[in-house]
Design a protein around this motif. Structure first.
Motif, short mmCIF file in Angstrom:
data_model
loop_
_atom_site.label_atom_id
_atom_site.label_comp_id
_atom_site.label_asym_id
_atom_site.label_seq_id
_atom_site.Cartn_x
_atom_site.Cartn_y
_atom_site.Cartn_z
N ASN A 100 0.86 -1.23 -0.15
CA ASN A 100 0.02 0.01 0.08
C ASN A 100 0.94 1.24 -0.05
N HIS A 101 2.08 1.09 0.41
CA HIS A 101 2.95 2.24 0.50
C HIS A 101 3.92 2.47 -0.45
N VAL A 102 3.78 1.66 -1.73
CA VAL A 102 4.58 1.55 -2.56
C VAL A 102 4.25 2.61 -3.94
N ALA A 103 4.84 3.76 -3.94
CA ALA A 103 4.52 4.54 -5.03
C ALA A 103 3.05 4.88 -5.24
N PHE A 109 6.70 6.10 7.49
CA PHE A 109 6.21 7.63 7.29
C PHE A 109 6.99 8.28 6.07
N ALA A 110 6.19 8.86 5.26
CA ALA A 110 6.67 9.95 4.22
C ALA A 110 6.16 11.03 4.23
N ARG A 111 6.74 12.04 3.56
CA ARG A 111 6.01 13.30 3.41
C ARG A 111 4.84 13.31 2.67
N ARG A 112 4.84 12.71 1.80
CA ARG A 112 3.58 12.77 0.99
C ARG A 112 3.28 11.11 0.70
N HIS A 113 1.95 10.71 0.52
CA HIS A 113 1.92 9.20 0.28
C HIS A 113 2.66 8.77 -1.05
N GLY A 114 3.29 7.56 -1.00
CA GLY A 114 3.97 7.01 -2.09
C GLY A 114 5.27 7.54 -2.22
N ASP A 115 5.92 8.35 -1.56
CA ASP A 115 7.26 8.53 -1.47
C ASP A 115 8.00 8.03 -0.79
#
Lengths: 800, 292
Positions: free
Chosen positions: B99-102, B186-192
């Motif tokens: 779900n967190h991949v790009a 945790f990334a600054r934007r989803h997918g980053d």
């Protein structure tokens, strides 16, 4: 209300309607035509070798290896264009200003990483880049000061020796005695506010195509610009070509946000090369070039203090601002545009009697700063609105209440601010009230209390501001700029087929002006909306125009449309009166049909055109006039567009990430031409402001190198960063211009950074954290909170 | 931003691809999804003389259940890994990670094996492969070899893969039934790319933790297995105090870097906080009868 006296048929129908944009069918089906979609025969491509040095003398350029690349046409440096072009000079009547000349390629010296040094021309962009990679440039590095405070020192290395200083702009506004006020005021709050550097980052990168016509010795230049008229005028002198041999067209333009609102060295370059090679020459900037050589935004340090009395009334404001304007003063706005607006708008929509604002614009080895949606006011509003909240907190006063007490009231308009801006009557107070009502401020506070009780960091932030839009000829849009930005011209013609063409000098690049201006023409002329074709973005259709920027097109082009529609309508009715043998006063026009009130006889616009142009004798020969009108509109003064933003955010206790839970905008943009477009402008501008508040930051290292050269490092807001945005349109009193429109395309970027910074500060207020730098990244918030926590625990330790 | 010239081979079999790589004399590059390679080519950061396209090789595009293992072929796109029922059933932690991949466009092209070969220190695949003790199937002129992913990943953007070799699959041992898992990023934007990411697996034997596996990324030169934190928890009852001890072991054993997205101190803090969440979550799944 002034329409109430008109017959029902005559009431405006299109202005105010949610008309679907007529641009969209072609744009959404992929049939729009941008510069890069144009492929004239024999076209060649340019790749540019850019400086990898922040400040250096060019000692030698070796291109031998590049000459063998298949498809290569030529390699050009500044010596190859000597005598063929003259530089663009961003002049100004400002005192204490030095105008840096803009040449197509660096002349012997480079002043920022990314400056164009060599142009490589080849039959494909691939070949051009292959050859560019083989060119070697020897530099003698020169010392430089990357930090504007260092660069402002008298012994700092100079970027432009001729200027004698790096401080090429300085300006002050003084009203009253601020030092005395600061000395005696019961409450003074202050901060050192920092709005970091941004990139406008339009989806379409800058794209240019110049075609040289041998027969007429003329250039047709397609540019992704929002100021094609200004580009035409400056290229005319730079290339020595009169306007009738130099046509500048801005076709579909994929956004600007200010970044395409200035002249670029590459525009001169591409035209000069096309003339030299007698072939069409195209240059399309890539994203790395865009991030390293397109104009950048903001980059100010703002030391500001606000004095208030015990009741929260503002007594005075002091601001000392340093603007890092980069290596060149941008054409035509100059490097003063952004930093000077910071101090000229700092008092905002408030009553501030004593004011002292000082600004210095300092050269550093970075791309020039230039226009960016909101210009100056995103920074000034950030500083001012932060001070307002800091004062409210110190007084224990509700942030809505302190604004209510200081926003200019109805009876005070027109209000002249300390720096001399005149606010016409606009809904300053009403927008604050509408935001509180629309977002249900009371419920938001209750929700916040509940969340706080659970230990969560939830905060609420306001931002109130006003902007000067639709500026007429009283003042230039940029300080002291010798270009007329106060008028726009419209030519409307009905041709012999009955088709209606409305020509404008403005240059829509996403605003939907083809739709909104057709709405205005349809109402004022009485024709059918569908029958109007708007042409714009082409220097050939208007004798002079400066384009679309500074929230001016609805006001100025809308006014011009109104004027020329009225003149043309009178001509149409005169002809119709003769054809129907009734008086002109007996006629009304609506939806393309002219009707006689007394006889109910009707004529269509098309029938009138046919009679005027095609049927000899239908109109007496000495009464016949072409159905054409050209009118220019000058609103003289500008008009205030005002707004209050209100939002609620949460800072995550573990990650320090910020989530926007709620966002509301109440704004007064006067008479709304198309509510759907106005809403879209608010949504888009708030998104841009969210980027400035939380994500976007152009970084240069102390070595002068750009560290954010792609969208992996320069973070734009995504759909997933965006909250739902509530909007309330408030109409106070229509401004005193034709149509009653106020400009509104920029506002969201002005309010959002300040509102979000205030909300985060409110969320972290139990710790005493105040946001002074944007973007408020998780790392910055972590460091602020950690420092405060340590401070608090060491104080507690001392008590024990 | 155009790539330097290169020759292009559309391989029709693994053997064909290996031969093309050999013929390139060490200067060939495999392209599958191209989601990392194409930007590097366009920036001219890599300039292979030959690009060997494996997209037309049949049989590499599936996830197979080989009994104890799941085998992910070289052309399995992120989209498939994210939606595959075998993965969702047997390796739910990987299903969650996807779900967190790009973003969708990247997921439709990018491959599990390609991401592993790229070995980005802030990408999910190398870290998840480490967590799951994956084995990399590598085919070269000398035949096929199998290498534990720990040995495959050498350093940032560097693997043990020879220039004439191709990763044909990654094999993942199915975690034991009942294995608890947790994943947080945790990334600054989803997918980053992540600022920090932590995942954990744990089994409970009569209330005692065993086979504790903790992996992290975004906080070092490579994706990491956090052995000190694992050791701190092995055999424990995952009490709050024990988790806190493990979190401080984790904070001590990592050496995050400072960059534009975050300082080392912030990343250390973040990794610890994510680990705290992830460990608690994994234990609750492993030992649902024990109140958290």
């Amino acid at each position: 209300m002034k329409d109430a006296g008109l017959s029902v048929e005559m009431r405006p129908k299109m202005v105010g309607s949610r008309v679907k944009r007529t641009e969209d069918p072609r744009l959404l089906s992929g049939t729009g035509q941008y510069v890069d979609d144009l492929h004239p025969a024999e076209m060649v491509h340019v790749a540019i070798v850019r400086s990898d040095q922040p400040h250096a003398l060019i000692r030698d350029i070796r291109a031998d290896a590049a000459l063998d690349v298949p498809g290569l046409i030529g390699v050009y440096d500044f010596t190859d264009l000597e005598g063929e072009v003259s530089p663009a000079i961003p002049s100004s009547r400002m005192r204490n200003y030095y105008a840096t000349p803009i040449w197509p390629l660096a002349r012997g010296k480079v002043r920022f990483v990314g400056e164009a040094v060599v142009a490589v021309v080849a039959t494909s962009r691939y070949a051009a880049e292959d050859a560019a990679g083989l060119i070697e440039i020897d530099y003698d590095p020169l010392p430089f000061a990357s930090d504007p405070a260092d660069a402002a020192c008298h012994d700092a290395p100079l970027l432009h020796e001729e200027a004698g200083t790096n401080v090429i702009i300085s300006r002050e506004f003084q009203h009253g005695d601020i030092d005395e006020i600061l000395h005696t005021a019961p409450v003074v709050v202050k901060g050192r506010f920092r709005m970091t550097r941004k990139s406008a980052s339009a989806m379409e990168c800058r794209s240019y195509l110049a075609q040289w016509d041998k027969r007429s010795r003329a250039i047709t230049f397609h540019t992704s610009s929002n100021i094609p008229g200004i580009v035409r005028d400056v290229l005319s002198s730079s290339l020595g070509l009169p306007g009738h041999r130099l046509r500048v067209i801005a076709p579909e333009v994929g956004g600007s946000f200010g970044g395409k609102g200035s002249l670029y060295a590459e525009e001169i370059l591409v035209c000069a090369l096309a003339r030299k090679l007698e072939r069409p020459v195209k240059y399309v900037s890539d994203r790395l070039e865009e991030l390293s050589s397109c104009s950048q935004a903001f980059d100010e340090w703002m030391d500001a203090q606000l004095a208030v009395d015990e009741q929260g009334h503002f007594l005075g404001l002091k601001a000392d601002v340093i603007g890092d304007i980069g290596a060149y003063s941008i054409y035509p706005w100059t490097g003063a545009l952004e930093p000077v607006q910071v101090i000229s708008f700092m008092p905002g929509p408030y009553r501030v009697e004593h004011y002292h604002g000082r600004v210095r614009g300092v050269l550093t080895p970075k791309p020039a700063t230039g226009p960016y949606r909101g210009v100056g006011r995103p920074s000034s509003t950030f500083a001012m609105e932060r001070l307002v909240d800091m004062a409210a907190r110190k007084l224990g006063m509700d942030p809505a209440e302190i604004r209510r007490r200081n926003l200019i009231r109805d009876e005070e308009f027109p209000y002249r601010t300390a720096p001399g801006i005149i606010w016409d009557k606009s809904a300053f107070q009403e927008c604050l009230a509408a935001a509180c009502d629309g977002a249900d401020y009371t419920a938001m506070r209750a929700w916040q209390e509940e969340a706080r009780a659970q230990g969560r960091w939830v905060g609420i932030g306001f931002a109130s501001y006003a902007e000067l839009t639709g500026i007429g000829s009283r003042i230039a849009v940029a300080p002291g700029m010798p270009i007329n930005t106060g008028t726009e011209t419209s030519t409307i013609r009905i041709d012999s087929t009955g088709a209606i063409t409305a020509d404008f000098g403005i240059a829509s690049h996403g605003q939907g002006l083809e739709t909104t201006l057709a709405q205005v023409v349809a109402d004022e002329l009485g024709c059918a909306f569908e029958d109007v074709r708007v042409r714009q973005g082409d220097s050939e259709v208007a004798p002079q125009s400066t384009g679309t920027y500074a929230s001016r097109s609805a006001v100025l082009a809308g006014g011009a449309a109104t004027k020329s529609s009225r003149v043309l309508k009178a001509k149409v009715l005169r002809a119709a009166a003769m054809l129907l043998d009734v008086s002109e006063e007996d006629l009304e026009a609506n939806g393309g049909v002219i009707r006689s009130r007394s006889s109910n006889a009707v004529l269509t616009f098309r029938e009138v055109a046919d009679a005027v142009y095609n049927r000899m004798g239908a109109i007496p020969h000495d009464k016949r006039e072409d159905l054409v009108s050209t009118e220019t509109y000058d609103p003289y003064l500008g008009t205030a567009c005002s707004s209050t933003h209100l939002c609620m955010v949460e800072v995550d206790l573990q990650t320090f990430g910020v989530t926007i839970h709620r966002y509301f905008v109440a704004e007064d943009c006067g008479r709304i031409i198309n509510p759907m477009i106005v809403d879209g402008q608010v949504h888009g501008a708030v998104a841009q402001g969210v980027g400035a508040a939380l994500l976007e930051e152009i970084h240069y290292g102390t070595d002068g190198q750009l560290q954010t050269g792609s969208f992996v490092d320069y973070l734009l807001p995504l759909a997933s960063n965006m909250p739902d945005i509530g909007i309330a349109h408030v109409e106070a009193e229509l401004p005193n211009n034709l149509g009653g429109f106020r400009g509104m395309g920029e506002g969201g970027t002005i309010g959002a950074p300040a509102a979000i910074a205030n909300a985060i500060s409110d969320a972290l207020s139990p710790l005493g954290v105040e946001i002074e730098t944007l973007p408020a990244t998780p790392d910055r918030l972590f460091r602020l909170v950690t420092a405060k926590t340590q401070e608090i625990s060491s104080q507690e330790g001392n008590k024990k | 931003m155009k790539p330097a010239p290169f020759a292009y081979v559309a391989a029709t079999s693994v053997q064909h691809a290996i031969e093309a790589l050999a013929a390139a004399g060490g200067d060939g590059k495999i392209i599958a999804g191209g989601q990392s390679l194409m930007p590097m080519l366009n920036f001219r950061l890599v300039r292979p003389s030959v690009l060997v396209d494996i997209n037309r090789i049949p049989g590499l595009d599936r996830i197979e259940d080989t009994g104890k293992m799941l085998r992910i072929g070289a052309l399995v796109r992120h989209r498939l890994t994210a939606s595959d029922p075998l993965i969702a059933h047997h390796v739910p932690v990987l299903h969650e990670a996807m779900n967190h991949v790009a973003h969708h466009t990247v997921r439709n092209r990018g491959t599990f094996c390609g991401s592993l070969c790229h070995a980005d220190p802030a990408a999910e695949m190398p870290m998840m492969a480490l967590l799951l003790d994956a084995v990399v199937e590598i085919t070269g002129p000398a035949g096929t070899r199998h290498l534990p992913v720990r040995e495959f990943l050498v350093a940032s953007l560097t693997t043990d893969l020879a220039p004439d070799e191709l990763v044909t699959a990654v094999e993942i041992a199915k975690p034991a039934p009942g294995t608890g898992w947790g994943f947080a990023e945790f990334a600054r934007r989803h997918g980053d790319y992540a600022l920090a990411c932590v995942a954990a697996l744990v089994e409970s034997r009569d209330g005692a933790a065993c086979n504790v596996r903790i992996a992290a990324m975004g906080i070092g030169d490579t994706a990491l297995r956090l052995s000190a934190a694992e050791a701190a928890l092995e055999g424990s009852g995952f009490s709050d105090e024990e988790i806190t001890r493990a979190v401080s072991a984790l904070r001590d054993e990592i050496e995050p870097m400072s960059d534009l997205s975050g300082s080392a101190d912030y990343r250390r803090h973040l990794a610890g906080e994510l680990a705290r969440n992830v460990l608690g979550e994994a234990w609750r799944r492993a030992a649902p009868e024990v109140p958290a």
